[in-house]
Design a protein around this motif. Structure first.
Motif, PDB file in Angstrom:
ATOM      1  N   GLN A   1      24.543  -0.652  -4.430  1.00 27.21           N
ATOM      2  CA  GLN A   1      23.462  -1.318  -5.166  1.00 27.21           C
ATOM      3  C   GLN A   1      22.074  -1.185  -4.566  1.00 27.21           C
ATOM      4  OE1 GLN A   1      23.887  -2.623  -8.195  1.00 27.21           O
ATOM      5  NE2 GLN A   1      25.980  -1.887  -8.023  1.00 27.21           N
TER       6      GLN A   1
ATOM      7  N   GLY B   1      24.832   4.848  -7.467  1.00 25.08           N
ATOM      8  CA  GLY B   1      25.682   3.834  -6.854  1.00 25.08           C
ATOM      9  C   GLY B   1      26.969   4.410  -6.306  1.00 25.08           C
TER      10      GLY B   1
ATOM     11  N   SER C   1      24.693  -4.903 -12.377  1.00 25.40           N
ATOM     12  CA  SER C   1      24.390  -3.965 -11.299  1.00 25.40           C
ATOM     13  C   SER C   1      22.922  -3.575 -11.411  1.00 25.40           C
ATOM     14  CB  SER C   1      25.304  -2.747 -11.361  1.00 25.40           C
ATOM     15  OG  SER C   1      25.291  -2.196 -12.647  1.00 25.40           O
TER      16      SER C   1
ATOM     17  N   PRO D   1      28.671  -8.004  -9.490  1.00 25.36           N
ATOM     18  CA  PRO D   1      27.983  -7.476 -10.663  1.00 25.36           C
ATOM     19  C   PRO D   1      28.470  -8.117 -11.956  1.00 25.36           C
ATOM     20  CG  PRO D   1      29.776  -6.025 -10.067  1.00 25.36           C
ATOM     21  CD  PRO D   1      29.852  -7.198  -9.120  1.00 25.36           C
TER      22      PRO D   1
ATOM     23  N   PHE E   1      24.194  -9.406  -8.483  1.00 26.18           N
ATOM     24  CA  PHE E   1      23.416  -8.495  -7.643  1.00 26.18           C
ATOM     25  C   PHE E   1      21.935  -8.594  -7.996  1.00 26.18           C
ATOM     26  CE2 PHE E   1      27.318  -5.581  -7.205  1.00 26.18           C
ATOM     27  CZ  PHE E   1      27.722  -6.266  -6.078  1.00 26.18           C
TER      28      PHE E   1
END
Lengths: 472, 87
Positions: free
Chosen positions: A240, A464, A457, A340, A360
C-alpha cells in the motif's frame, strides 16, 4: 478491479482534514467549517450542480466519518454536536454503508435509450419484440415508455442500426447480489438483508454518494487517551505505501499505537486448522469445504445460501486468531484491525476481541495529518509475525497455496478459486455448493485480485502486488 | 537530443494517498513517448502539501513548473507545450 477516480480523491481529502482536526488537537468547531473550507465562496463546483449542493454532500460525508448514516442525520444539529456525541459513545452497527441522498444523482432506473441513430425503419424489430410493449413510434422515431420498460434489453439486441444504447446504474451494476434498489425519487437504497458489504458500490458510484461509516475518530480518541492500542495489520498492507514493510510499522508506531501485530500471525493458525478441517471433510462429503477468511463471502453465504453454511470452514479468520492472542496477553488492550476491507467491520462487531477497524485509506489520512513521511523512517519489527505463505493470504490463490503446503501427500487437493464475487461468479459458487464442480475445495475472495485490491486500498494493485512480493 | 527534462513526482505520504503512485506506473510509457528526453523521478515529500493544502496533491515538478492534482494527462499536456509536440 480497483481504480482511482476523482470521487475517491475527494473522500480521501475529507478524511485527511478530519484526521488533521482530531490528531492535531484542533477545535472541533473546525468540523463545522469543513463544507465551506472544501468548497469556498467563489470556487467553481467541480462535480455537482453548485457549491451549495457540494457543501451539503460534504456535511453528510463528514457525518459518515463519525459513524452517522444519512438516515440518522438531523439537520438542526451541527457536525460538531454529532461528533461530540459519537466520540462519547460510538455506535458501531452492521449497516456499515450509507447512501448520501444529497449526493446520489438518482440515475435513471431505465437503462435503455433510443439514440438519434434510430431511422424509424419499416421493420421495427424493437417494437415487435418488446415483451412489455413499451416501444412506440413517435415523429418517425422509436420511443421507450419508461413506466412500461422492464430493462430486458431485447430491443438493443435486435436493432439493425445499433441505435439503442445501454446506460447502467453504476452502483446496481457493481452490486453482485442485487442489494441496491431505488426509492420513489430514484435515490439508491441498500437492503442490508441482502448486502454483503463488499464495498464495490462505494467506489463504483461516480458521484461519491455511497460512504462507509468510519471508526477513525474513535481510534484517534483511544490513541489520545493514551490507551494501549494495538494495530493488527492485514498482510495486504505491504503493497500500500510503496516503501519497505518495516517502515510502515515504524510509521504506525509513530501515530501512538503501542504495538503492531501482523494478522499473518493468525493466518498461520487459520491455514493449519483449515487444512485439518478439509482432511476431515473430504472423508465425509462432497463438495467438501470452502474457505472462510473473506468476510464478504461469509456474509454472502449467511444472507443468500444459509442452508450451505455447513460447507463454509468453521475455522476462524486470521484477524480473530490474532486478536485472541493479543487479548490473552493483555485483556485491556484496544485492538484495531487495519485493512482494505469494509466487510471486516461487520466481522469485527461480532468478534469480542476486535474493537475497531481502520481502512488503509484512513491510516494514510492519519499519517498524512501527522506528516509522518514513511520513506525516511527506520525499519521496525512487528510484535506478532507471520510467514510467507500466511502473508500471501492477501492475494488471490494465497489461501489455497497455504493449504496445499500443509497437506500430506496421499490427499488429492483440487482447489477452485473464485477471484472476485460478481454477478457471474455467484453462479459458480452455487454450482460448487451443489456438487457440480470437479473440485473439493473452494477459495473465495470477494475482491478481484484478493485483499490487495480491496475497496479501501490506496495503491494501484499492479504496483501493490510488486511491493507485496518483496515483503514475502 | 536538445536537453534533458527532469520530472519530479512527489511521493510523500499525502501525495501517495492522493494517487502519486498512479503516475509512476506510466514512467516508462511517458519517457519512451518523448524518446527519453524526459526522465521521471519519484521523490520524498517536497513540502507543497503544507504550502498549498492536501486537496491539490499529488504534486509534480516539470523542471521549475509546479503541477497540482498531477496526473498522466496533465504531465503529457505540459510536456507537449514545452516541447512543441502536436498530437
Amino acid at each position: 478491479m480497483f481504480q482511482i477516480n476523482n470521487a475517491i480523491l475527494l473522500r480521501r481529502d475529507l478524511k485527511v482534514r478530519i484526521a488533521d482536526i482530531l490528531l492535531n488537537d484542533k477545535s472541533l468547531t473546525e468540523l463545522n467549517r469543513l463544507p465551506v473550507m472544501m468548497t469556498p465562496k467563489g470556487s467553481e463546483s467541480t462535480i455537482r450542480c453548485c457549491i451549495y449542493k457540494e457543501r451539503a454532500v460534504t456535511r453528510s460525508a463528514a457525518l459518515a466519518c463519525f459513524g452517522v448514516g444519512f438516515e440518522d442525520d438531523d439537520e438542526l444539529k451541527s457536525i460538531k454536536e454529532f461528533a461530540e456525541e459519537r466520540l462519547e459513545s460510538p455506535k458501531l452497527g452492521q449497516d456499515v454503508l450509507t447512501v448520501l441522498n444529497e449526493g446520489c444523482s438518482a440515475c435513471s432506473k431505465n437503462s435503455y435509450f433510443i439514440t438519434n441513430a434510430c431511422r424509424g425503419c419499416v421493420a421495427r424489430p424493437c417494437m415487435m419484440n418488446c415483451p412489455a410493449k413499451a416501444i412506440s413510434i413517435k415523429n418517425g422515431r422509436a420511443e421507450i415508455d419508461p413506466d412500461l420498460c422492464k430493462n430486458c434489453g431485447k430491443c438493443l439486441d435486435v436493432c439493425p442500426y445499433h441505435a439503442i444504447t445501454y446506460v447502467p446504474v453504476p452502483c446496481q451494476e457493481a452490486c453482485p447480489v442485487d442489494a441496491i434498489s431505488k426509492d420513489e425519487n430514484g435515490i439508491a437504497k441498500i437492503d442490508f438483508n441482502k448486502c454483503i458489504l463488499c464495498g464495490k458500490c462505494m467506489n463504483a458510484c461516480p458521484f461519491g454518494a455511497i460512504f462507509e461509516k468510519s471508526h477513525m475518530p474513535f481510534v484517534i480518541n483511544q490513541l489520545k487517551q493514551k490507551k494501549r492500542v494495538v494495530a493488527m495489520i492485514a498482510p495486504a498492507i505491504s503493497g500500500q505505501f510503496t516503501v519497505d514493510y518495516g517502515k510502515i510499522i515504524t510509521g504506525i508506531l509513530a501515530l501512538g499505537f503501542t504495538q503492531v501485530a501482523e494478522v499473518a500471525y493468525g493466518a498461520i493458525e487459520t491455514g493449519k486448522r483449515e487444512t485439518a478441517e478439509w482432511l476431515e471433510a473430504i472423508e465425509e462429503r462432497d463438495p467438501a469445504l470452502t474457505s472462510s477468511c473473506c468476510p464478504a463471502y461469509v456474509n454472502y453465504i449467511k444472507k443468500h445460501l444459509p442452508e450451505k453454511t455447513n460447507l463454509v470452514s468453521s475455522t476462524l479468520s486470521p484477524m480473530k486468531y490474532t486478536s485472541q492472542e493479543i487479548k490473552k496477553n493483555d485483556p485491556e488492550a484496544i485492538t484495531v484491525f487495519i485493512g482494505p476491507c469494509i466487510a471486516k467491520k461487520s466481522e469485527a462487531i461480532s468478534d469480542d476481541n476486535t474493537d475497531f477497524v481502520l481502512s488503509f485509506e484512513e491510516l494514510g489520512a492519519m499519517l498524512a495529518a501527522k506528516d509522518i513521511q514513511l520513506m525516511g523512517l527506520e525499519s521496525s519489527v512487528p510484535s506478532l509475525t507471520g510467514d510467507s505463505p500466511a502473508r500471501n493470504f492477501a492475494v488471490t490463490q494465497g489461501v489455497s497455496k497455504a493449504i496445499q503446503l500443509n497437506i500430506p501427500e496421499h490427499a488429492s487437493f483440487k482447489p477452485e478459486v473464485i477471484n472476485g464475487i460478481d454477478k457471474k461468479s455467484v453462479f459458480k459458487i452455487k454450482a460448487f455448493m451443489d456438487g457440480k464442480l470437479p473440485t473439493n475445495f473452494m477459495e473465495v475472495m470477494a475482491c478481484e485480485g484478493g485483499c490487495i485490491a480491496g475497496p479501501n486500498s490506496i495503491t494501484n494493485p499492479k504496483v501493490g502486488v510488486a511491493f507485496h512480493k518483496k515483503s514475502l | 537530443m536538445d536537453r534533458e527534462i527532469k520530472i519530479t513526482v512527489c511521493c510523500g505520504t499525502t501525495c501517495h494517498l492522493m494517487g502519486s503512485s498512479e503516475i509512476l506506473i506510466y514512467k516508462d510509457e511517458i519517457e519512451t513517448k518523448y524518446n527519453h528526453q524526459v526522465t521521471i523521478y519519484g521523490s520524498p515529500c517536497l513540502g507543497y502539501c503544507k504550502e498549498y493544502a492536501a486537496a491539490n496533491a499529488p504534486y509534480a515538478l516539470i523542471e521549475d513548473h509546479l503541477i497540482c492534482q498531477a496526473n498522466k494527462d496533465k504531465i503529457i499536456d505540459y510536456l507537449n507545450k514545452l516541447l512543441d509536440v502536436r498530437e
